[in-house]
Design a protein around this motif. Structure first.
Motif, mmCIF file in Angstrom:
data_model
loop_
_atom_site.group_PDB
_atom_site.id
_atom_site.type_symbol
_atom_site.label_atom_id
_atom_site.label_comp_id
_atom_site.label_asym_id
_atom_site.label_seq_id
_atom_site.Cartn_x
_atom_site.Cartn_y
_atom_site.Cartn_z
ATOM 1 N N GLU A 37 0.825 -1.305 0.043
ATOM 2 C CA GLU A 37 -0.131 0.035 0.065
ATOM 3 C C GLU A 37 0.785 1.140 0.020
ATOM 4 O OE1 GLU A 37 -2.588 -0.365 3.239
ATOM 5 O OE2 GLU A 37 -4.086 -1.870 2.369
ATOM 6 N N VAL A 38 1.942 1.273 0.928
ATOM 7 C CA VAL A 38 2.918 2.291 0.746
ATOM 8 C C VAL A 38 3.320 2.727 -0.552
ATOM 9 C CG1 VAL A 38 4.991 3.198 1.857
ATOM 10 C CG2 VAL A 38 3.394 2.477 3.392
ATOM 11 N N TRP A 39 3.914 1.595 -0.954
ATOM 12 C CA TRP A 39 4.498 1.544 -2.444
ATOM 13 C C TRP A 39 3.543 2.100 -3.449
ATOM 14 C CZ3 TRP A 39 2.979 -0.641 -6.973
ATOM 15 C CH2 TRP A 39 4.138 -0.643 -8.193
ATOM 16 N N GLN A 40 2.342 1.683 -3.389
ATOM 17 C CA GLN A 40 1.332 2.049 -4.243
ATOM 18 C C GLN A 40 1.120 3.629 -4.329
ATOM 19 O OE1 GLN A 40 -2.337 0.104 -3.862
ATOM 20 N NE2 GLN A 40 -3.398 0.857 -5.972
ATOM 21 N N GLN A 41 0.801 4.100 -2.829
ATOM 22 C CA GLN A 41 0.644 5.453 -2.706
ATOM 23 C C GLN A 41 2.084 6.439 -3.230
ATOM 24 O OE1 GLN A 41 -2.216 6.715 -1.968
ATOM 25 N NE2 GLN A 41 -3.028 4.690 -1.598
ATOM 26 N N SER A 42 2.987 5.964 -2.980
ATOM 27 C CA SER A 42 4.048 6.665 -3.322
ATOM 28 C C SER A 42 4.595 6.538 -4.832
ATOM 29 C CB SER A 42 5.404 6.084 -2.704
ATOM 30 O OG SER A 42 5.857 4.799 -3.307
ATOM 31 N N ARG A 190 -1.115 23.891 -10.248
ATOM 32 C CA ARG A 190 -1.761 23.352 -8.818
ATOM 33 C C ARG A 190 -3.225 23.169 -9.260
ATOM 34 N NH1 ARG A 190 0.317 21.679 -4.418
ATOM 35 N NH2 ARG A 190 -1.270 21.356 -2.838
ATOM 36 N N ASN A 191 -3.703 24.298 -9.727
ATOM 37 C CA ASN A 191 -5.519 24.277 -10.055
ATOM 38 C C ASN A 191 -5.673 22.808 -10.656
ATOM 39 O OD1 ASN A 191 -5.715 26.487 -8.334
ATOM 40 N ND2 ASN A 191 -5.805 27.999 -10.124
ATOM 41 N N ALA A 192 -5.014 22.659 -11.875
ATOM 42 C CA ALA A 192 -5.233 21.572 -12.661
ATOM 43 C C ALA A 192 -4.987 20.267 -12.099
ATOM 44 C CB ALA A 192 -4.296 21.471 -13.878
ATOM 45 N N ALA A 193 -3.855 19.987 -11.003
ATOM 46 C CA ALA A 193 -3.669 18.890 -10.352
ATOM 47 C C ALA A 193 -4.625 18.788 -9.392
ATOM 48 C CB ALA A 193 -2.461 19.238 -9.819
ATOM 49 N N GLN A 194 -5.164 19.823 -8.684
ATOM 50 C CA GLN A 194 -6.309 19.917 -7.684
ATOM 51 C C GLN A 194 -7.620 19.316 -8.460
ATOM 52 O OE1 GLN A 194 -5.703 20.486 -4.378
ATOM 53 N NE2 GLN A 194 -7.628 19.739 -3.792
ATOM 54 N N GLN A 195 -7.940 19.752 -9.517
ATOM 55 C CA GLN A 195 -9.103 19.271 -10.065
ATOM 56 C C GLN A 195 -8.939 17.827 -10.473
ATOM 57 O OE1 GLN A 195 -12.166 21.005 -10.916
ATOM 58 N NE2 GLN A 195 -12.872 19.085 -11.277
ATOM 59 N N PHE A 196 -8.038 17.294 -10.871
ATOM 60 C CA PHE A 196 -7.639 15.965 -11.291
ATOM 61 C C PHE A 196 -7.621 15.120 -9.759
ATOM 62 C CE2 PHE A 196 -4.931 12.115 -11.679
ATOM 63 C CZ PHE A 196 -5.386 11.623 -12.713
ATOM 64 N N ALA A 197 -7.251 15.445 -8.744
ATOM 65 C CA ALA A 197 -7.152 14.974 -7.452
ATOM 66 C C ALA A 197 -8.500 14.677 -7.047
ATOM 67 C CB ALA A 197 -6.358 15.532 -6.459
ATOM 68 N N GLU A 198 -9.244 15.728 -7.259
ATOM 69 C CA GLU A 198 -10.765 15.668 -6.786
ATOM 70 C C GLU A 198 -11.528 14.676 -7.409
ATOM 71 O OE1 GLU A 198 -12.370 19.720 -6.900
ATOM 72 O OE2 GLU A 198 -11.109 20.409 -5.261
ATOM 73 N N ASP A 199 -11.297 14.666 -9.036
ATOM 74 C CA ASP A 199 -11.997 13.727 -9.706
ATOM 75 C C ASP A 199 -11.574 12.177 -9.398
ATOM 76 O OD1 ASP A 199 -13.300 15.760 -10.714
ATOM 77 O OD2 ASP A 199 -11.663 15.823 -12.637
ATOM 78 N N SER A 200 -10.459 12.036 -8.787
ATOM 79 C CA SER A 200 -9.940 10.476 -8.734
ATOM 80 C C SER A 200 -9.677 10.319 -7.296
ATOM 81 C CB SER A 200 -8.401 10.591 -9.045
ATOM 82 O OG SER A 200 -7.516 11.472 -8.443
ATOM 83 N N GLY A 201 -10.579 11.219 -6.345
ATOM 84 C CA GLY A 201 -10.678 10.841 -5.026
ATOM 85 C C GLY A 201 -9.430 10.923 -4.162
ATOM 86 N N SER A 202 -8.522 11.916 -4.582
ATOM 87 C CA SER A 202 -7.233 12.131 -4.122
ATOM 88 C C SER A 202 -7.168 13.472 -3.380
ATOM 89 C CB SER A 202 -6.046 11.456 -4.972
ATOM 90 O OG SER A 202 -6.282 10.208 -5.440
ATOM 91 N N VAL A 204 -3.661 16.508 -3.332
ATOM 92 C CA VAL A 204 -2.494 16.871 -4.143
ATOM 93 C C VAL A 204 -1.412 16.904 -3.038
ATOM 94 C CG1 VAL A 204 -1.354 18.407 -5.287
ATOM 95 C CG2 VAL A 204 -3.600 18.279 -5.748
ATOM 96 N N GLY A 205 -0.238 16.220 -3.116
ATOM 97 C CA GLY A 205 0.742 16.012 -2.347
ATOM 98 C C GLY A 205 1.707 17.129 -2.659
ATOM 99 N N GLN A 206 3.281 16.668 -2.504
ATOM 100 C CA GLN A 206 4.335 17.667 -2.784
ATOM 101 C C GLN A 206 4.633 17.655 -4.092
ATOM 102 O OE1 GLN A 206 7.054 16.346 0.021
ATOM 103 N NE2 GLN A 206 6.315 17.465 1.675
ATOM 104 N N ILE A 207 5.441 18.608 -4.533
ATOM 105 C CA ILE A 207 5.996 18.643 -5.945
ATOM 106 C C ILE A 207 7.150 17.729 -5.998
ATOM 107 C CG2 ILE A 207 7.340 19.950 -7.593
ATOM 108 C CD1 ILE A 207 5.648 22.243 -6.753
ATOM 109 N N THR A 235 5.823 22.711 -16.326
ATOM 110 C CA THR A 235 5.262 21.240 -16.227
ATOM 111 C C THR A 235 5.853 20.820 -14.876
ATOM 112 O OG1 THR A 235 5.727 21.127 -18.501
ATOM 113 C CG2 THR A 235 5.470 19.058 -17.025
ATOM 114 N N VAL A 236 4.811 20.459 -13.929
ATOM 115 C CA VAL A 236 4.968 20.159 -12.568
ATOM 116 C C VAL A 236 4.265 18.667 -12.396
ATOM 117 C CG1 VAL A 236 4.490 20.632 -10.280
ATOM 118 C CG2 VAL A 236 4.720 22.461 -11.943
ATOM 119 N N ASP A 237 4.874 17.863 -11.673
ATOM 120 C CA ASP A 237 4.623 16.472 -11.462
ATOM 121 C C ASP A 237 4.532 16.495 -9.969
ATOM 122 O OD1 ASP A 237 4.285 13.854 -11.087
ATOM 123 O OD2 ASP A 237 6.553 13.356 -11.335
ATOM 124 N N TYR A 238 3.312 16.259 -9.563
ATOM 125 C CA TYR A 238 2.636 16.438 -8.148
ATOM 126 C C TYR A 238 2.406 14.741 -7.657
ATOM 127 C CZ TYR A 238 1.676 21.308 -8.069
ATOM 128 O OH TYR A 238 1.705 22.616 -8.543
#
Length: 247
Positions: A37-42, A190-202, A204-207, A235-238
């Protein structure tokens, strides 16, 4: 009697060993599951792009005056070049531009007789081209003065405008607006990442990684070169985390 005791001891040892093995599998299985689970989350992440655009006025203009003269002698050629240069400088000074903002290039002289391979020669042997360049921060002043440049033609100055000698409007203040535009592009990402996270039930963590694109400066359109559009993309990877891990 002794054999019965030995059988009882062996049976008890087997039961104990089996219990310990089962307990180890349960504990080990739980650990492996937790590690998975930790590996999957990371490993969960989202890569997004952020855009920042801004319209800015040009703060520097390059106005070239390319002119040509012809003559049969080099002395006449030199005199005409000097006369035309003085006419252009006088015009620019009359329009309010400082003399120190005007520079000239050495003339390019051609012997037209040496370039003719047919029996027909031009009327005048020598031809010369030269360029005066106005480099001024007075953008509005140049825009207002450009239509008046036809007065030089009436004075006999043969101007030769071309794509090579076109008026250019530049923006030189990029360093002053870079930090704000980078911050705006990052916020957009970050706004785009936040929207994606909300749609996927997640959440946003660190950059994890970020890449800044190149700044581009272009004319607003072909009819408004004095207004520039400045653009940058980041281009940002969150990393992404489940809501349950935040509770």
């Amino acid at each position: 009697m002794a054999g019965s005791i030995r059988n009882t001891v062996v049976l008890a040892s087997a039961v104990l060993l089996g219990g310990l093995l089962a307990l180890g599998l349960v504990v080990g299985g739980s650990y492996i599951k937790g590690a998975a689970e930790v590996w999957q989350q990371s490993s969960r992440s989202v890569t997004v792009r952020g855009l920042s655009e801004r319209e800015v006025p040009a703060d520097l203009v390059l106005w070239p005056f390319n002119y040509s003269v012809s003559a049969n002698t080099l002395s006449d050629l030199e005199r005409q070049l000097s006369d035309d240069e003085q006419s252009i400088r006088a015009f620019l000074q009359g329009q309010g531009f400082a003399p120190e903002h005007v520079s000239s290039t050495p003339p390019r002289i051609t012997d037209q007789f040496s370039n003719q391979y047919s029996g027909q020669r031009p009327d005048e042997r020598y031809r010369a081209e030269a360029t005066l360049l106005l480099r001024s921060p007075d953008v509005e002043g140049v825009i207002e003065a450009i239509p008046s440049a036809t007065s030089l033609v009436r004075e006999g100055v043969l101007l030769s405008p071309s794509y090579e000698y076109r008026t250019e409007f530049l923006f030189t203040g990029l360093d002053a607006i870079k930090p704000e535009m980078i911050a705006a592009a990052t916020a957009d990402a970050r706004n785009a990442a936040q929207q994606f996270a909300e749609d996927s039930g997640s959440q946003v963590g660190q950059i994890r990684q970020a890449t800044q694109g190149y700044f581009s400066i272009e004319d607003l359109d072909s009819y408004t070169p004095q207004t520039k559009r400045v653009r940058v993309v980041t281009t940002v990877d969150y990393s992404l985390q489940d809501h349950s891990l935040q509770d």
